[in-house]
Design a protein around this motif. Sequence first.
Motif, PDB file in Angstrom:
ATOM      1  N   GLY A   1       0.812  -1.548   0.263  1.00  0.00           N
ATOM      2  CA  GLY A   1       0.160   0.033   0.195  1.00  0.00           C
ATOM      3  C   GLY A   1       1.107   1.768  -0.096  1.00  0.00           C
ATOM      4  N   ARG A   2       0.533   2.040   0.235  1.00  0.00           N
ATOM      5  CA  ARG A   2       0.942   3.435   0.378  1.00  0.00           C
ATOM      6  C   ARG A   2       2.138   3.713   1.560  1.00  0.00           C
ATOM      7  N   VAL A   3       2.499   3.106   2.736  1.00  0.00           N
ATOM      8  CA  VAL A   3       3.693   2.736   3.332  1.00  0.00           C
ATOM      9  C   VAL A   3       4.717   1.819   2.604  1.00  0.00           C
ATOM     10  N   ALA A   4       4.044   1.596   1.598  1.00  0.00           N
ATOM     11  CA  ALA A   4       5.794   0.617   1.269  1.00  0.00           C
ATOM     12  C   ALA A   4       6.308   1.938   0.005  1.00  0.00           C
ATOM     13  N   ARG A   5       5.532   2.657   0.077  1.00  0.00           N
ATOM     14  CA  ARG A   5       6.544   4.018  -1.291  1.00  0.00           C
ATOM     15  C   ARG A   5       7.798   5.053   0.341  1.00  0.00           C
ATOM     16  N   ILE A   6       7.433   4.902   1.657  1.00  0.00           N
ATOM     17  CA  ILE A   6       7.882   5.584   2.303  1.00  0.00           C
ATOM     18  C   ILE A   6       9.106   4.824   2.978  1.00  0.00           C
ATOM     19  N   ALA A   7       8.656   3.028   3.245  1.00  0.00           N
ATOM     20  CA  ALA A   7      10.069   2.721   3.617  1.00  0.00           C
ATOM     21  C   ALA A   7      10.158   2.076   2.796  1.00  0.00           C
ATOM     22  N   ARG A   8      10.517   2.643   0.789  1.00  0.00           N
ATOM     23  CA  ARG A   8      11.066   1.695  -0.041  1.00  0.00           C
ATOM     24  C   ARG A   8      12.275   3.791   0.689  1.00  0.00           C
ATOM     25  N   VAL A   9      11.940   4.440   0.672  1.00  0.00           N
ATOM     26  CA  VAL A   9      12.240   5.883   0.734  1.00  0.00           C
ATOM     27  C   VAL A   9      13.765   5.574   2.039  1.00  0.00           C
ATOM     28  N   HIS A  10      12.978   4.884   3.157  1.00  0.00           N
ATOM     29  CA  HIS A  10      14.261   5.345   4.012  1.00  0.00           C
ATOM     30  C   HIS A  10      15.428   3.863   3.656  1.00  0.00           C
ATOM     31  N   GLN A  11      14.595   2.851   3.417  1.00  0.00           N
ATOM     32  CA  GLN A  11      15.459   1.688   2.722  1.00  0.00           C
ATOM     33  C   GLN A  11      16.514   1.919   1.972  1.00  0.00           C
ATOM     34  N   TYR A  12      16.474   2.772   1.121  1.00  0.00           N
ATOM     35  CA  TYR A  12      17.878   2.698   0.261  1.00  0.00           C
ATOM     36  C   TYR A  12      18.450   4.584   0.545  1.00  0.00           C
ATOM     37  N   GLY A  13      17.569   4.657   1.154  1.00  0.00           N
ATOM     38  CA  GLY A  13      18.128   6.239   1.925  1.00  0.00           C
ATOM     39  C   GLY A  13      17.915   7.488   0.476  1.00  0.00           C
ATOM     40  N   LEU A  14      17.014   7.607  -0.254  1.00  0.00           N
ATOM     41  CA  LEU A  14      16.834   7.913  -1.413  1.00  0.00           C
ATOM     42  C   LEU A  14      15.913   9.012  -0.560  1.00  0.00           C
ATOM     43  N   ARG A  15      15.398  10.277  -1.805  1.00  0.00           N
ATOM     44  CA  ARG A  15      14.969  11.373  -1.628  1.00  0.00           C
ATOM     45  C   ARG A  15      14.089  11.831  -1.455  1.00  0.00           C
ATOM     46  N   ASP A  16      13.156  12.180  -0.533  1.00  0.00           N
ATOM     47  CA  ASP A  16      11.175  12.350  -0.862  1.00  0.00           C
ATOM     48  C   ASP A  16      11.273  14.243   0.117  1.00  0.00           C
ATOM     49  N   ARG A  17       9.866  13.967  -0.458  1.00  0.00           N
ATOM     50  CA  ARG A  17       9.403  15.199   0.311  1.00  0.00           C
ATOM     51  C   ARG A  17       8.562  14.667   1.799  1.00  0.00           C
ATOM     52  N   PRO A  18       8.614  15.683   2.188  1.00  0.00           N
ATOM     53  CA  PRO A  18       8.123  15.411   3.696  1.00  0.00           C
ATOM     54  C   PRO A  18       6.362  15.390   4.021  1.00  0.00           C
ATOM     55  N   GLU A  19       5.890  16.647   3.496  1.00  0.00           N
ATOM     56  CA  GLU A  19       4.652  17.286   3.206  1.00  0.00           C
ATOM     57  C   GLU A  19       4.872  17.894   1.937  1.00  0.00           C
TER      58      GLU A  19
ATOM     59  N   ALA B   1      10.525  20.820   0.415  1.00  0.00           N
ATOM     60  CA  ALA B   1      11.806  20.555   0.147  1.00  0.00           C
ATOM     61  C   ALA B   1      11.749  18.781   0.058  1.00  0.00           C
ATOM     62  N   ASP B   2      12.501  18.853  -1.112  1.00  0.00           N
ATOM     63  CA  ASP B   2      13.068  17.887  -0.977  1.00  0.00           C
ATOM     64  C   ASP B   2      13.998  16.849  -0.076  1.00  0.00           C
ATOM     65  N   VAL B   3      14.063  16.089   0.890  1.00  0.00           N
ATOM     66  CA  VAL B   3      15.087  15.779   2.123  1.00  0.00           C
ATOM     67  C   VAL B   3      15.638  14.583   1.434  1.00  0.00           C
ATOM     68  N   GLN B   4      16.980  14.286   1.530  1.00  0.00           N
ATOM     69  CA  GLN B   4      17.547  13.120   1.903  1.00  0.00           C
ATOM     70  C   GLN B   4      17.346  12.852   3.268  1.00  0.00           C
ATOM     71  N   TYR B   5      17.192  11.269   2.386  1.00  0.00           N
ATOM     72  CA  TYR B   5      17.081  10.489   4.356  1.00  0.00           C
ATOM     73  C   TYR B   5      17.854  10.198   4.246  1.00  0.00           C
ATOM     74  N   ASP B   6      18.240   9.741   5.874  1.00  0.00           N
ATOM     75  CA  ASP B   6      18.820   8.487   5.640  1.00  0.00           C
ATOM     76  C   ASP B   6      18.645   7.265   5.694  1.00  0.00           C
ATOM     77  N   ARG B   7      19.881   6.023   5.284  1.00  0.00           N
ATOM     78  CA  ARG B   7      19.368   5.074   4.525  1.00  0.00           C
ATOM     79  C   ARG B   7      19.569   3.864   6.297  1.00  0.00           C
ATOM     80  N   ARG B   8      18.184   3.709   6.454  1.00  0.00           N
ATOM     81  CA  ARG B   8      17.686   3.128   7.510  1.00  0.00           C
ATOM     82  C   ARG B   8      17.000   1.444   7.235  1.00  0.00           C
ATOM     83  N   GLU B   9      17.548   0.799   6.752  1.00  0.00           N
ATOM     84  CA  GLU B   9      17.048  -1.171   6.666  1.00  0.00           C
ATOM     85  C   GLU B   9      16.161  -1.025   7.101  1.00  0.00           C
TER      86      GLU B   9
END
Length: 150
Positions: free
Chosen positions: A98-116, A120-128
Amino acid sequence: MTDKLRALEDWAGALLAKLEPGARRQLNQQIGRDLRRSQQQRIAAQLNPDGSAFAPRKSRQLRSKKGRIKRKMFAKLRQAKHLKVQSSADAIAIGFMGRVARIARVHQYGLRDRPERGQADVQYDRRELLGFTDADLDLIRDSLLEHLTR
């Protein structure tokens, strides 16, 4: 880690081939549930599969008065309704749906995403969030041996 997983796969493959499809599916369901529980506990402890701690959250001003709000990351993400197990006679898959798959993918691989929206886009740290630990491989082997000795 991949060498251990490959060795486990080679060892278990011959044993699993001798089981009936129904028995394999039942075994895969049990292993999948056990692995999901293990992943949930590791996420709750905020540890990567290699044993290192998750990168800490960026600090935010949540309360200006005395006292502090401390929230753990991924508290709802690790619930069984989001972390699904799919198993068949041939495979086990554990992942976010579902929708949480996107959040999980961003954190799993340390991607860029918009928090809200509108930020602006934020670079997330990698959290496997998902991955095999040595204990998970032992759990798979032990479950397989227990099933075969019954």
